[in-house]
Design a protein around this motif. Structure first.
Motif, PDB file in Angstrom:
ATOM      1  N   SER A  42      49.549  40.752  35.576  1.00 28.33           N
ATOM      2  CA  SER A  42      49.423  41.176  36.965  1.00 28.33           C
ATOM      3  C   SER A  42      47.974  41.384  37.380  1.00 28.33           C
ATOM      4  CB  SER A  42      50.219  42.472  37.196  1.00 28.33           C
ATOM      5  OG  SER A  42      49.741  43.524  36.382  1.00 28.33           O
ATOM      6  N   VAL A 114      43.011  48.323  38.227  1.00 28.27           N
ATOM      7  CA  VAL A 114      44.470  48.301  38.375  1.00 28.27           C
ATOM      8  C   VAL A 114      45.022  49.617  37.854  1.00 28.27           C
ATOM      9  CG1 VAL A 114      46.611  47.027  37.965  1.00 28.27           C
ATOM     10  CG2 VAL A 114      44.416  45.814  37.946  1.00 28.27           C
ATOM     11  N   SER A 117      49.964  49.488  35.905  1.00 24.48           N
ATOM     12  CA  SER A 117      50.596  48.169  35.749  1.00 24.48           C
ATOM     13  C   SER A 117      51.376  48.043  34.439  1.00 24.48           C
ATOM     14  CB  SER A 117      49.556  47.049  35.833  1.00 24.48           C
ATOM     15  OG  SER A 117      48.586  47.168  34.810  1.00 24.48           O
ATOM     16  N   ASP A 177      53.310  44.644  30.645  1.00 23.11           N
ATOM     17  CA  ASP A 177      52.844  44.473  32.018  1.00 23.11           C
ATOM     18  C   ASP A 177      54.027  44.388  32.972  1.00 23.11           C
ATOM     19  OD1 ASP A 177      50.602  43.683  33.973  1.00 23.11           O
ATOM     20  OD2 ASP A 177      52.061  42.061  34.207  1.00 23.11           O
ATOM     21  N   TRP A 255      58.193  47.295  42.701  1.00 24.20           N
ATOM     22  CA  TRP A 255      56.742  47.356  42.477  1.00 24.20           C
ATOM     23  C   TRP A 255      56.193  48.681  43.020  1.00 24.20           C
ATOM     24  CZ3 TRP A 255      53.079  43.604  40.640  1.00 24.20           C
ATOM     25  CH2 TRP A 255      51.748  43.871  40.953  1.00 24.20           C
ATOM     26  N   VAL A 260      52.506  50.590  41.003  1.00 18.20           N
ATOM     27  CA  VAL A 260      51.466  49.633  40.616  1.00 18.20           C
ATOM     28  C   VAL A 260      50.539  49.419  41.806  1.00 18.20           C
ATOM     29  CG1 VAL A 260      50.981  47.343  39.717  1.00 18.20           C
ATOM     30  CG2 VAL A 260      53.102  48.512  39.062  1.00 18.20           C
TER      31      VAL A 260
END
Length: 270
Positions: A42, A114, A117, A177, A255, A260
Motif C-alpha cells: 500500500s 504511512v 497500514s 499490509d 480502509w 489507514v
C-alpha cells in the motif's frame, strides 16, 4: 507443527535469495532521474501516483522519476541499494530506516509517510498461538506482545510468505499490509489501538539530495499526491490502476475503519 514452521523459515530464506538476485539485477540499470525506492504494498501507491499512475491531476506523467521496487525494505539488498548511492529517496518501515541512519550519517528520516497500514488478521474462530510477522520488523513484534501478553509465539518470515503461511495453517494470525489483508479470510484488526497511530512507513532521503533543487519539486509533488489520496474516490481509482483491483464502497469503508492514512512528512530541515 514445528516442522511446518521450520519449512516456512527455509522457504523464506530461499525466497530472500531469489528476491536478492532480482534486486541486484534491477540495480544495475542506469537511472534516468530521481531514484525512488518504492515498496510493492500500500505504501507504494504514493510513489505509483507520483510517477504518473494515479489518473488524477496530481499524478501527471513525470519522466524525471526513476522508481525502484523494493519487495522487502528490510532485505539486505534494499539497504545496500541506499548505501551504494543507488537511491535518492525511499519509503521504508521504521526499523529499516533506523538501521540505515544509524549506519551512515549520509541519510536522514524526513518523517512519517504511512500510518496504520499493517493489519492483524486472525483465522475465524481461532485463539492465536502462533502469529506471523515480517522478518526484521521489530515494531511488529512489540505490537504483538502488547496485544497477546502470554501464550503466543511470534514467527518472523518474509512478507511475501505470510499470506501463504496463514492460508496453510502454519500460523493462526498474521500482521500484513492492508492490501494483503483484504485478500485473506479472517477477522481484520487495526494496529491502531487506544487512539494511538502506528507509523508503518517513513520517508528516508540522502542528505545531499535534500539539499538539491529537485528535492523541493519532489516534495511539492509528494504533498499534492497525499492530499489527493485523502479523497475516497481518488483512492479507489488510484488503487485500481496500481493493483488492477476494483474497489466498492465496502472496501473503502473498511480502509477507513482500519485507520489507514497517507501523511505528508515535514520537509527535511524545515
Amino acid at each position: 507443527m514445528k516442522g511446518g514452521v521450520f519449512a516456512f523459515a527455509l522457504l523464506s530464506f530461499v525466497m530472500a535469495a531469489v528476491v536478492g538476485l532480482f534486486s541486484m539485477e534491477s540495480e544495475e540499470r542506469t537511472p534516468s532521474g530521481i531514484r525512488i525506492g518504492a515498496p510493492d504494498d500500500s505504501a507504494g501507491l504514493v510513489i505509483h501516483c507520483i510517477v504518473g499512475g494515479s489518473g488524477f491531476e496530481a499524478g501527471k506523467i513525470a519522466s524525471d522519476y526513476d522508481p525502484y521496487v523494493m519487495k522487502d525494505c528490510c532485505a539486505g539488498t534494499s539497504e545496500w541499494a541506499f548505501g551504494t548511492n543507488r537511491l535518492d529517496v525511499a519509503l521504508m518501515c521504521p526499523d529499516a530506516a533506523r538501521r540505515l541512519v544509524e549506519k551512515s550519517s549520509m541519510f536522514e528520516i524526513a518523517g512519517p509517510a504511512v500510518l496504520n497500514s499493517d493489519v492483524l488478521v486472525i483465522r475465524p474462530g481461532a485463539v492465536p498461538k502462533r502469529i506471523g510477522i515480517a522478518h526484521r520488523r521489530f515494531y511488529q513484534e512489540r505490537l504483538v506482545t502488547e496485544w497477546f501478553t502470554s501464550g503466543c509465539s511470534v514467527v518472523p518470515m518474509l512478507p511475501a510468505s505470510l499470506p501463504f503461511a496463514f492460508e496453510r495453517g502454519v500460523v493462526d494470525a498474521v500482521v500484513v499490509d492492508v492490501l494483503k489483508a483484504f485478500a485473506l479470510s479472517g477477522e481484520r484488526i487495526s494496529v491502531r489501538r487506544s487512539g494511538a497511530d502506528v507509523v508503518t512507513y517513513v520517508l528516508v532521503a540522502r542528505k545531499d539530495f535534500t539539499a538539491s533543487p529537485v528535492h523541493r519539486q519532489f516534495m511539492e509533488r509528494y504533498e499534492r499526491v497525499v492530499r489527493e489520496l485523502g479523497d475516497a474516490e481518488n483512492l479507489a481509482r488510484a488503487l485500481e490502476g496500481y493493483k488492477a483491483v476494483r474497489w466498492t464502497d465496502r472496501e473503502v469503508e473498511e480502509w477507513k475503519r482500519l485507520n489507514v492514512r497517507f501523511v505528508f512528512p515535514p520537509k527535511a530541515g524545515a
